[in-house]
Motif scaffolding. Structure first.
Motif, PDB file in Angstrom:
ATOM      1  N   GLU A   1      11.873   5.002  51.226  1.00  0.00           N
ATOM      2  CA  GLU A   1      12.363   5.453  49.922  1.00  0.00           C
ATOM      3  C   GLU A   1      12.700   6.942  49.974  1.00  0.00           C
ATOM      4  O   GLU A   1      11.933   7.757  50.480  1.00  0.00           O
ATOM      5  CB  GLU A   1      11.305   5.194  48.845  1.00  0.00           C
ATOM      6  N   GLY A   2      13.881   7.285  49.451  1.00  0.00           N
ATOM      7  CA  GLY A   2      14.319   8.668  49.432  1.00  0.00           C
ATOM      8  C   GLY A   2      14.979   9.123  50.724  1.00  0.00           C
ATOM      9  O   GLY A   2      15.354  10.297  50.844  1.00  0.00           O
ATOM     10  N   MET A   3      15.144   8.210  51.657  1.00  0.00           N
ATOM     11  CA  MET A   3      15.722   8.573  52.954  1.00  0.00           C
ATOM     12  C   MET A   3      17.211   8.856  52.835  1.00  0.00           C
ATOM     13  O   MET A   3      17.936   8.185  52.104  1.00  0.00           O
ATOM     14  CB  MET A   3      15.503   7.421  53.947  1.00  0.00           C
ATOM     15  N   VAL A   4      17.669   9.871  53.561  1.00  0.00           N
ATOM     16  CA  VAL A   4      19.092  10.172  53.655  1.00  0.00           C
ATOM     17  C   VAL A   4      19.542   9.941  55.087  1.00  0.00           C
ATOM     18  O   VAL A   4      18.729   9.713  55.987  1.00  0.00           O
ATOM     19  CB  VAL A   4      19.390  11.631  53.225  1.00  0.00           C
ATOM     20  N   TYR A   5      20.856   9.995  55.304  1.00  0.00           N
ATOM     21  CA  TYR A   5      21.426   9.678  56.612  1.00  0.00           C
ATOM     22  C   TYR A   5      22.155  10.894  57.177  1.00  0.00           C
ATOM     23  O   TYR A   5      22.771  11.661  56.436  1.00  0.00           O
ATOM     24  CB  TYR A   5      22.378   8.493  56.501  1.00  0.00           C
TER      25      TYR A   5
END
Length: 744
Positions: free
Chosen positions: A225-229
């Motif tokens: 959750e809240g992960m960006v790429y």
């Protein structure tokens, strides 16, 4: 009789003191059930809801009797996530269908050698893992005996049920609470191989149902959750450095959160510690942070960057000329020297000299490089596909100036490794990005990234020279010239070391900007072809039988007198004789041309015979007969997969694998220009395993190196011409067959 192990454990090392990752799966489903209509999968058990006792670092047993075994080593498709728990389950004496398997996390306190590399996992785990299972079993027996008031020697176990002399029974779950509190017993006896119930059985891959139904297993599947790429813009050529960049257009694109530059921490670490991993670029890089992988990759394409050539760029032609120059020179590092090869050559009746060459090769794992990092003040959480987790955790601790106990590293299943995931460039990028933005981030390479900024198998050239006098081989001189690491293609104490009185092995290395490293079956993946092709040609000019020449040399080896010798001549002779029998060597019908090899690497003895036929005026590899002595086979089904895969990989890369550089830029960035073997080109592989009760050795790599030699020797039989360069399809003799082929 039972085998007594001399391995001992301290209570601290044996008992589990820290929490392990939760979750699990039920095994034993039909392989193709997901392809059948209206099939309902059996529900998975939520292992986290069971009342488990952490029995030790490898084993958890619930009061209900369920057993979870943790596989400590990285799984890259070599089957250790299945085979290593099999070793524990065998000595623990539980029914395999009642075992759950989970991937262990990095745990340097309780596990050793959590590495996937060199085909060593089972070999190194053979004694300790069985000891772990046997020790736990004895503790359970002791607990039951205490409850019954009998001597433990009066009790026996079968599939998790303990029985005393009076016929009373207790399940493991009934006594696990008491057992977990007992002292760790010493002098544990291991099973005799004749009593194995699990080892030696065909056991299905424990992840097969998740793989076939698309459940999350791999690094690319991991989400938080809240992960960006993140997508990283790296130098377009080896030796380039970033001058400036314009990200105006990229920042305005949908989903883009931020664009940053990284590299400062790596550069600082290089200045402080010159021994920092050489596979990691110290160049600045531009990173796009976005809401999705696609958005990050598209925005990266819009960045306008200016680069300068910091170091002289290199071309494949330059590498070729440099390696040839080294072979022609006199400055070498001698790895082994027996007798006097110069004298042997001077006194010879005949001298044969040949040069063999191979290109760079990328790894091209099915799953491109990726890694997750979440850096906070409290800890550094890393998740992803890595072959060397402890090495990478230490690397990140250095990079970020953290203590190693602050690094939590979880391993995922890998969609291929082949040596590429030994190195930590993509892990370092993820950690440096997360540290900069203080968000959980996933770095994902595109296929073009993966192929263009990789760690490659080095280009290598071998020159082999042998002397013959009075019908005997009297001298053998092997020279290696390689890019960067002059031990990536050479093992000086393998066959024919010890078989020839005057024997010398020399190496020379050319330093290049291009990062090179281990590639499946390092040290041997090209050398096997060169040496085995040379022995075939040597037999031809000596006018002796090719197989007999090898057997005669092996009979001269005294491995007891020369402890440097790493192979067993007796085991090698056995695989040769078996391959001759099983392949129908020398008895095939007209139009079938055969090539023979024998080879030892990664502690395993192999012999292969290739069958080639002519179809539409071109030679076609139809079959490979492969005989393997790898000691006790833990999982025959898994062994078969590894052997067949290694052979086909060896055939494919020797036939088609070609890669190079033009001014530091790779000549191929995707599969449209890089040729792999196709399904219709894969030969039938017939496998024969030598049965014995010796400790198991490697299987992930040993069948790849000899495959190229077997094919090359068969192609000589079919076309009458020798091949000295890989890939074989670069050689015009494969495109035109002689009207009257010479049968070798």
């Amino acid at each position: 009789m039972s085998t007594k192990s001399n391995i001992t454990f301290s209570r601290r090392a044996f008992m589990r003191t820290s929490s392990l990752a939760g979750g699990g799966m039920l095994i034993g489903f039909n392989l193709l059930q997901s392809c059948k209509p209206e099939v309902k999968l059996e529900p998975e058990i939520d292992l986290s809801q069971l009342d488990y006792k952490d029995f030790n670092a490898f084993i958890k047993i619930a009061e209900t009797g369920e057993v979870t075994i943790f596989s400590p080593n990285p799984e890259i498709g070599q089957g250790v996530k299945t085979a290593m728990p099999m070793l524990i389950a065998e000595e623990l004496d539980v029914a395999w269908e009642n075992v759950y398997v989970e991937q262990g996390i990095l745990d340097t306190e309780n596990y050793t050698r959590q590495v996937a590399g060199g085909s060593q996992s089972i070999r190194h785990g053979w004694e300790p893992l069985r000891q772990t299972g046997a020790t736990a079993k004895q503790m359970l027996i002791n607990a039951a005996a205490t409850r019954w008031g009998v001597d433990p020697s009066e009790c026996m176990v079968s599939e998790g049920v303990i029985t005393n002399a009076a016929g009373e029974t207790l399940g493991y779950g009934d006594v696990v609470n008491e057992a977990a509190l007992l002292e760790v017993p010493e002098d544990i006896k291991l099973k005799d191989p004749k009593d194995y119930k699990i080892i030696g059985q065909n056991i299905q891959n424990v992840d097969i149902d998740k793989i076939t139904t698309g459940k999350p297993l791999f690094g690319l599947d991991y989400k938080k959750e809240g992960m960006v790429y993140a997508s990283v813009l790296r130098p377009p050529a080896f030796g380039h450095k970033l001058i400036s960049y314009d990200d105006t257009e990229a920042k305005s694109m949908p989903g883009v959160i931020d664009i940053i530059k990284i590299g400062e921490k790596v550069q600082k670490l290089f200045e402080e510690d010159p021994s920092f991993e050489s596979k990691i670029s110290s160049s600045d890089k531009v990173v796009v942070i976005a809401e999705s992988t696609w958005q990050a990759m598209k925005a990266k394409e819009a960045i306008k960057a200016e680069w300068e050539n910091d170091i002289l760029m290199e071309s494949t032609a330059n590498h070729d000329q440099m390696l040839t120059g080294f072979l022609d020179g006199t400055q070498f590092d001698t790895r082994r020297k027996d007798g006097d090869v110069k004298k042997a050559f001077a006194e010879a009746d005949m001298v044969l000299e040949r040069t063999y060459e191979s290109p760079f090769l990328p790894h091209n794992c099915m799953e491109p490089m990726n890694f997750f990092a979440d850096v906070t003040d409290e800890k550094v959480h890393l998740v992803g596909p890595i072959q060397t987790p402890a090495w990478k955790a230490g690397l990140i601790a250095k990079l970020l100036g953290r203590e190693e106990d602050e690094i939590l590293l979880e391993m995922t299943r890998m969609g291929g490794g082949f040596g590429r995931r030994l190195y930590g460039d993509f892990v370092v990028e993820a950690a440096e990005i997360s540290d900069a933005i203080r968000k959980p981030v996933k770095v994902i390479y595109s296929r073009e990234d993966d192929m263009a900024v990789g760690v490659y198998r080095p280009a290598i050239k071998y020159r082999i020279k042998a002397s013959v006098k009075d019908g005997q081989i009297t001298g053998y001189h092997l020279k290696e010239a390689a890019i960067n690491d002059n031990m990536y293609g050479l093992i000086p104490n393998f066959f024919p070391a010890g078989a020839i009185e005057n024997y010398q092995v020399d190496t020379k290395s050319y330093k290049s900007n291009i990062t090179t490293g281990a590639w499946r079956a390092p040290y041997t993946n090209f050398l096997a072809y060169a040496e085995q092709s040379f022995f075939d040609e040597l037999a031809e000019v000596m006018e002796v039988d090719k197989v007999q020449l090898r057997l005669d040399l092996l009979k001269k080896v005294d491995a007891d007198a020369d402890e440097r010798i790493e192979y067993s001549p007796e085991r090698m002779i056995k695989v040769i004789e078996t391959a001759v029998e099983k392949s129908g060597w020398g008895t095939q019908p007209k139009g079938v041309y055969q090539g023979f090899v024998n080879y030892y690497c990664h502690n395993t003895h192999v012999s292969e015979v290739a069958d080639v036929v002519i179809e539409n005026d071109s030679p076609v590899v139809k079959k490979i007969t492969c005989v393997v002595d790898c000691g006790i086979v833990v999982n025959p089904l898994g062994a078969l997969n590894q052997i067949e895969g290694g052979v086909i990989d060896g055939v494919g890369h020797s036939m088609y694998g070609d890669f190079g550089f033009n001014e530091g830029i790779p000549i191929a960035h995707n599969f449209d220009r890089y040729r792999l073997i196709r399904m219709k080109e894969a030969p039938k592989v017939e496998v024969h395993l030598i049965q014995n009760e010796l400790a198991p050795t490697g299987l992930g790599e040993p069948t790849l190196p000899p495959a190229g030699g077997a094919v090359a020797n068969a192609l000589k039989a079919a076309t009458g011409r020798r091949i000295y360069q890989q890939p074989f399809t670069k050689n015009p003799e494969l495109l035109k067959v002689l009207e009257e082929p010479v049968i070798g």
